[in-house]
Write a protein that holds these residues in place. Structure first.
Motif, PDB file in Angstrom:
ATOM      1  N   SER A   1      -7.670   6.524  -2.414  1.00  0.00           N
ATOM      2  CA  SER A   1      -8.221   5.660  -1.365  1.00  0.00           C
ATOM      3  C   SER A   1      -8.927   6.545  -0.351  1.00  0.00           C
ATOM      4  O   SER A   1      -8.326   6.938   0.663  1.00  0.00           O
TER       5      SER A   1
ATOM      6  N   SER B   1       0.810  -1.220   0.000  1.00  0.00           N
ATOM      7  CA  SER B   1       0.000   0.000   0.000  1.00  0.00           C
ATOM      8  C   SER B   1       0.843   1.271   0.000  1.00  0.00           C
ATOM      9  O   SER B   1       0.601   2.200  -0.771  1.00  0.00           O
TER      10      SER B   1
ATOM     11  N   ASP C   1     -12.339   2.669  -2.389  1.00  0.00           N
ATOM     12  CA  ASP C   1     -11.041   2.500  -3.046  1.00  0.00           C
ATOM     13  C   ASP C   1     -11.225   1.889  -4.428  1.00  0.00           C
ATOM     14  O   ASP C   1     -10.600   2.304  -5.413  1.00  0.00           O
TER      15      ASP C   1
ATOM     16  N   TYR D   1     -10.961   6.121   2.015  1.00  0.00           N
ATOM     17  CA  TYR D   1     -11.083   5.676   3.403  1.00  0.00           C
ATOM     18  C   TYR D   1      -9.840   5.997   4.235  1.00  0.00           C
ATOM     19  O   TYR D   1      -9.871   5.947   5.471  1.00  0.00           O
ATOM     20  N   THR D   2      -8.743   6.342   3.576  1.00  0.00           N
ATOM     21  CA  THR D   2      -7.505   6.638   4.306  1.00  0.00           C
ATOM     22  C   THR D   2      -7.346   8.116   4.609  1.00  0.00           C
ATOM     23  O   THR D   2      -6.405   8.514   5.290  1.00  0.00           O
TER      24      THR D   2
ATOM     25  N   CYS E   1     -16.922   5.493   9.373  1.00  0.00           N
ATOM     26  CA  CYS E   1     -16.303   4.680   8.316  1.00  0.00           C
ATOM     27  C   CYS E   1     -15.849   3.336   8.896  1.00  0.00           C
ATOM     28  O   CYS E   1     -15.210   3.271   9.955  1.00  0.00           O
ATOM     29  N   THR E   2     -16.164   2.251   8.177  1.00  0.00           N
ATOM     30  CA  THR E   2     -15.805   0.899   8.631  1.00  0.00           C
ATOM     31  C   THR E   2     -14.599   0.332   7.888  1.00  0.00           C
ATOM     32  O   THR E   2     -14.261  -0.835   8.070  1.00  0.00           O
ATOM     33  N   ASN E   3     -13.977   1.144   7.038  1.00  0.00           N
ATOM     34  CA  ASN E   3     -12.813   0.699   6.259  1.00  0.00           C
ATOM     35  C   ASN E   3     -13.105  -0.533   5.399  1.00  0.00           C
ATOM     36  O   ASN E   3     -12.278  -1.441   5.283  1.00  0.00           O
ATOM     37  N   CYS E   4     -14.298  -0.524   4.799  1.00  0.00           N
ATOM     38  CA  CYS E   4     -14.658  -1.642   3.914  1.00  0.00           C
ATOM     39  C   CYS E   4     -13.914  -1.573   2.584  1.00  0.00           C
ATOM     40  O   CYS E   4     -13.880  -2.548   1.832  1.00  0.00           O
ATOM     41  N   LYS E   5     -13.378  -0.416   2.259  1.00  0.00           N
ATOM     42  CA  LYS E   5     -12.538  -0.187   1.081  1.00  0.00           C
ATOM     43  C   LYS E   5     -13.287  -0.239  -0.253  1.00  0.00           C
ATOM     44  O   LYS E   5     -12.672  -0.294  -1.315  1.00  0.00           O
TER      45      LYS E   5
ATOM     46  N   CYS F   1     -20.605   4.041  -0.955  1.00  0.00           N
ATOM     47  CA  CYS F   1     -20.331   3.810   0.466  1.00  0.00           C
ATOM     48  C   CYS F   1     -21.569   3.256   1.165  1.00  0.00           C
ATOM     49  O   CYS F   1     -22.596   3.943   1.243  1.00  0.00           O
TER      50      CYS F   1
ATOM     51  N   LYS G   1     -14.736  12.475   5.084  1.00  0.00           N
ATOM     52  CA  LYS G   1     -15.002  11.147   5.645  1.00  0.00           C
ATOM     53  C   LYS G   1     -15.498  11.307   7.079  1.00  0.00           C
ATOM     54  O   LYS G   1     -14.855  11.951   7.905  1.00  0.00           O
TER      55      LYS G   1
END
Length: 339
Positions: free
Chosen positions: A244, A120, A236, A246-247, A229-233, A266, A225
């Motif tokens: 990205s 990454s 991305d 979510y970052t 956010c659950t960082n499901c990506k 999302c 954001k």
């Protein structure tokens, strides 16, 4: 709601793309008959529009020969400052063409081309380094135009910017006859890369996108954001610019084109659109006000006689003939002038 945004984006981009195609056809008709030139073709000469803008700021001299080019640049700057880099995501015909290549690839392969397995952090660094190419191109172009003394800018304009649309037309005529092989190979290479990498040109090479990207950082409207956010990506995977979301807490960077792909995909609605991070805006409203502002600026220019080229048919006939393009109407017009 999500499907409405996606469908609306397809419709908006298709309308603008068709308008550009019609403008090209009108220009070809103009070359052959001397009538019906569309000023919309100025959008394909952004360097000339930027030159006219700087010349106006430095000298007060307003471009009356290719004014639409400057208006397109101003419209892009203003809409970016107020509503992010939506020009690239919703209006630009080149972006629409590249999105069409991505869509075609998806229909043929039924999936995206698998990502090369890169860590990454390494991928982020590589993306950043490649993105510097378009900024380098943009900086060089802007530097050379800005450093020109104001007193000689009108003279350079007469020699270089005045015939810009004719030069572009001549380029493609020569290309169809077998000329400009190196340039065509480069264009072909960009299209091939764009087939496999979404918006390859926009990501790494487009100087206009880099220029608007600077204003995008300071845009009044923000994509933010939220904390849920659950960082499901999924965001991305949906971003055509390789970002990205979510970052990052705030997406007002130089690359985001406000396409809203990540926002609509999302599942937890963790990405919001708001003015200065406070007043939230419904995603479906965004493209409406973006397009209305963009068209409103152009409408203002049309109403105040800041849009239509003041180049006379005789002057155009001379420019075309100087570039080796000769049509009956041109010779007839110039012969009648000499009588």
């Amino acid at each position: 709601m999500d499907s409405m945004i996606k469908k609306f984006r397809v419709i908006v981009r298709a309308i603008f793309f068709v308008v550009m195609v019609v403008a090209i056809i009108q220009y070809i008709h103009f070359v052959n008959t001397g009538h019906g030139r569309s000023d919309i073709v100025e959008i394909f000469c952004p360097i000339g529009g930027f030159y006219s803008l700087i010349m106006w700021i430095k000298t007060g001299f307003i471009d009356h020969l290719h004014p639409a080019g400057m208006i397109f640049i101003l419209a892009g700057i203003i809409t970016t400052l107020f509503f992010m880099k939506g020009f690239c995501g919703w209006i630009c015909p080149v972006g629409t063409l590249l999105d069409g290549l991505t869509f075609t690839r998806g229909k043929i392969f039924h999936q995206n081309v698998p990502d090369i397995p890169i860590p990454s952090r390494s991928k982020t660094l590589l993306e950043a380094l490649l993105s510097l190419i378009k900024f380098a191109i943009m900086i060089v172009l802007v530097y050379f135009i800005l450093r020109l003394p104001g007193q000689i800018m009108p003279m350079i304009y007469q020699n270089a910017v005045l015939p810009e649309d004719v030069s572009l037309y001549k380029f493609w005529i020569d290309a169809f006859k077998g000329g400009h092989n190196l340039t065509l190979r480069i264009i072909g290479g960009i299209l091939i890369f764009s087939y496999f990498i979404p918006r390859f040109w926009c990501r790494y090479l487009c100087p206009l996108g880099a220029f608007y990207g600077i204003f995008n950082i300071f845009s009044f409207l923000r994509i933010k954001k939220e904390n849920n956010c659950t960082n499901c990506k999924l965001c991305d995977k949906e971003c055509p610019m390789g970002l990205s979301p979510y970052t990052s807490k705030l997406l007002n960077n130089t690359r985001c084109i406000a396409c809203l792909n990540a926002v609509e995909k999302c599942p937890g609605h963790s990405l919001s659109i708001s003015f200065f991070g406070f007043y939230k805006l419904k995603p479906i409203i965004y493209p409406v006000i973006l397009v209305l502002l963009y068209l409103g600026i152009i409408g203002f220019a049309v109403k105040n006689d800041m849009w239509t080229s003041k180049i006379s048919p005789r002057m155009y006939a001379k420019i075309f003939m100087q570039h080796g393009i000769i049509k009956p109407w041109m010779t007839k017009l110039l012969m009648s002038e000499n009588k």
